[in-house]
Write a protein that holds these residues in place. Structure first.
Motif, PDB file in Angstrom:
ATOM      1  N   LEU A  51      -1.793  16.917  -5.802  1.00 66.71           N
ATOM      2  CA  LEU A  51      -2.451  15.864  -4.949  1.00 66.71           C
ATOM      3  C   LEU A  51      -3.180  16.080  -3.825  1.00 66.71           C
ATOM      4  O   LEU A  51      -2.793  17.186  -3.135  1.00 66.71           O
ATOM      5  CB  LEU A  51      -1.375  14.698  -4.532  1.00 66.71           C
ATOM      6  N   ARG A  56      -1.610  11.897  -0.952  1.00 66.43           N
ATOM      7  CA  ARG A  56      -0.236  11.764  -1.176  1.00 66.43           C
ATOM      8  C   ARG A  56       0.299  10.935   0.040  1.00 66.43           C
ATOM      9  O   ARG A  56       1.249  10.196  -0.119  1.00 66.43           O
ATOM     10  CB  ARG A  56       0.613  13.145  -1.029  1.00 66.43           C
ATOM     11  N   PHE A  59       0.113   7.243  -1.181  1.00 66.11           N
ATOM     12  CA  PHE A  59       1.087   6.754  -2.160  1.00 66.11           C
ATOM     13  C   PHE A  59       2.486   6.674  -1.570  1.00 66.11           C
ATOM     14  O   PHE A  59       3.461   5.798  -1.544  1.00 66.11           O
ATOM     15  CB  PHE A  59       1.299   7.951  -3.213  1.00 66.11           C
ATOM     16  N   ILE A  96       6.088  11.905  -5.170  1.00 67.88           N
ATOM     17  CA  ILE A  96       5.641  11.203  -3.986  1.00 67.88           C
ATOM     18  C   ILE A  96       6.705  11.376  -2.759  1.00 67.88           C
ATOM     19  O   ILE A  96       6.420  11.649  -1.566  1.00 67.88           O
ATOM     20  CB  ILE A  96       5.162   9.696  -4.093  1.00 67.88           C
ATOM     21  N   MET A 102       4.662   9.875  -9.034  1.00 70.08           N
ATOM     22  CA  MET A 102       3.475   9.405  -8.976  1.00 70.08           C
ATOM     23  C   MET A 102       3.390   8.116  -9.809  1.00 70.08           C
ATOM     24  O   MET A 102       2.812   7.245  -9.551  1.00 70.08           O
ATOM     25  CB  MET A 102       2.165  10.406  -9.136  1.00 70.08           C
TER      26      MET A 102
END
Length: 186
Positions: A51, A56, A59, A96, A102
């Motif tokens: 990511l 990131r 998220f 995450i 994710m």
């Protein structure tokens, strides 16, 4: 999806749990626990899917409840069934926060995966504005004027396409990032 590198069309091997990269999940001043480790990459052949740090962070903020009432969705025109499989596998592996992938963050607030429109297999096509976006609207029940879309599409801009074909949609095009910034040959 413009959240990781490399692009799925560049890859040819499904990532597996046995070939992941562990590393710090939190960067910068976001969390005092910057030594908290988790899955930060998923290997596909000689490439590591990672990511982008800013993605990131979004998220993580979403998972932490910093955007009340917001939901996530994805529209990806991954060009082959293999590319779709690679993307889905990576979403199921990359974390995450510790223990939360994710994919799990994307599915937060949904009872299924209708918010993930990935691939080009009918009814989807390479023209996201014509297939993915209307499906997202119809399947989620969220009107265009309540959506915000980001893309790294090169060509006719997604902003131009969305304003012509989906009035009310708010779109922003992002520059493509260098593979060295996140995903890279390993």
């Amino acid at each position: 999806m413009c959240v990781w590198s490399p692009e799925m069309y560049e890859l040819s091997v499904l990532p597996t749990r046995e070939k992941v990269e562990m590393g710090p999940l939190f960067v910068g001043d976001q969390n005092s626990g910057s030594d908290v480790q988790g899955v930060v990459g998923a290997r596909s052949g000689s490439y590591m899917i990672r990511l982008f740090p800013q993605a990131r962070r979004v998220f993580q903020d979403y998972h932490a409840g910093r955007f009340p009432g917001m939901r996530l969705a994805a529209a990806s025109s991954a060009d082959t069934p293999l590319a779709v499989g690679i993307g889905r596998a990576a979403m199921q592996l990359i974390e995450i926060v510790p223990g939360v992938t994710m994919e799990e963050v994307f599915l937060k607030g949904w009872e299924d995966d209708r918010n993930l429109q990935v691939g080009r297999t009918p009814p989807l096509s390479s023209e996201k504005w014509a297939t993915h976006f209307p499906r997202l609207r119809d399947l989620t029940g969220i009107p265009y004027d309540k959506m915000l879309f980001f893309d790294d599409y090169c060509g006719v801009t997604i902003v131009e396409l969305s304003s012509a074909n989906a009035p009310g949609w708010c779109a922003s095009e992002l520059p493509m990032a260098s593979p060295r910034e996140s995903g890279s040959r390993a």
